[in-house]
Design an enzyme around this catalytic site. Structure first.
Site: not given
Length: 300
Positions: A142, A170
């Site tokens: 992320y 992400k």
């Protein structure tokens, strides 16, 4: 060589970064979490991310995080993958959370780069490798430097892509060129983490999205990807554009997504409850604006 969009991303295409429902007293609402998860799946989400930032992970305990995975798994069964947010500023603690998520029944883990201490790239890479080595679950990295203070540089992502359990990203870097560089040089599934980029990133080879706004309009957001896949790129773009007002009020109006999403979910009669301190609930003006944007988007 540029990779084509994967026909089968590891966790699906349309993922929701689900809020964590609490009771009026602020306790974890496991029944509400199960009902919300079932609703999101019924409305088109083909993956759920639990205990992310939108899920208020900084203010839930380790035990609550595991309980949440078990409750949602019980509610949705094996219909969709569950990805558990386990990232912290402490490598050892992150490993512990990853192992607990695996034991609780998660299908993957989401690991944010270490925050506050702002480690250099070599240390960030070592952090991610240690976590991926510690669990049998696939790992999503992320990248959200606006919150962590340190980005995951493209070359670091390219090296980490060699790890067999690091499978996805992400992306909240707001660096579209860097995203395309990594997509073109790796097999990482690249998920948009900012709703305004859902279609744009998908169009250049992204895997889909991990969306906060999907808590509110899951079917609408999924339809954007479905239209694009069907070759109707004009309608896909128009539907993405129509969602702009709600996206802006949910994500870019000076309040965290957990605050705005919970405010509107409560208005809509869906499980959400209050936010936990230090967050504060949205004011009436914000709620009214969100409701108006929601009704505008869903009217036709």
């Amino acid at each position: 060589m540029t990779n084509a969009p994967s026909p089968a991303p590891p966790f699906g295409r349309a993922l929701c970064a689900m809020v964590t429902p609490f009771t009026a007293s602020g306790a974890l609402d496991l029944d509400g979490a199960g009902r919300l998860a079932a609703h999101l799946v019924a409305e088109g989400c083909d993956g759920l991310v639990l205990s992310g930032t939108t899920g208020e992970s900084p203010t839930t305990t380790d035990a609550e995080k595991a309980e949440l995975v078990r409750a949602v798994r019980s509610a949705v069964g094996d219909r969709v993958p569950l990805v558990a947010g386990v990232g912290t500023a402490d490598t050892r603690h992150t490993v512990e959370l990853a192992l607990a998520a695996e034991k609780a029944g998660a299908d993957g883990v989401l690991v944010v780069s270490p925050y506050y201490s702002r480690p250099p790239q070599e240390a960030i890479e070592a952090h991610f490798r240690q976590i991926a080595d510690s669990t049998g679950l696939p790992v999503t990295l992320y990248d959200i430097p606006g919150r962590t203070g340190t980005r995951i540089e493209p070359d670091t992502l390219i090296r980490l892509a060699e790890h067999p359990r690091i499978v996805a990203v992400k992306d909240c870097s707001y660096d579209f060129l860097a995203a395309q560089k990594v997509i073109s040089r790796t097999e990482l599934a690249y998920y948009a983490g900012c709703d305004e980029h859902n279609l744009a990133l998908y169009a250049v080879g992204g895997a889909g999205y991990v969306s906060t706004v999907a808590n509110l309009v899951p079917a609408r957001l999924r339809t954007v990807l479905d239209l694009f896949d069907a070759g109707d790129t004009t309608r896909a773009a128009l539907l993405q554009q129509r969602a702009t007002h709600l996206i802006e009020l949910t994500m870019s109006d000076g309040l965290p997504g957990a605050v705005t999403v919970k405010a509107l979910l409560n208005e809509l009669g869906l499980p959400a409850g209050p936010v936990r301190a230090p967050l504060l609930p949205a004011g009436r003006q914000t709620v009214d604006g969100l409701r108006a944007a929601y009704e505008e988007l869903t009217a036709g």
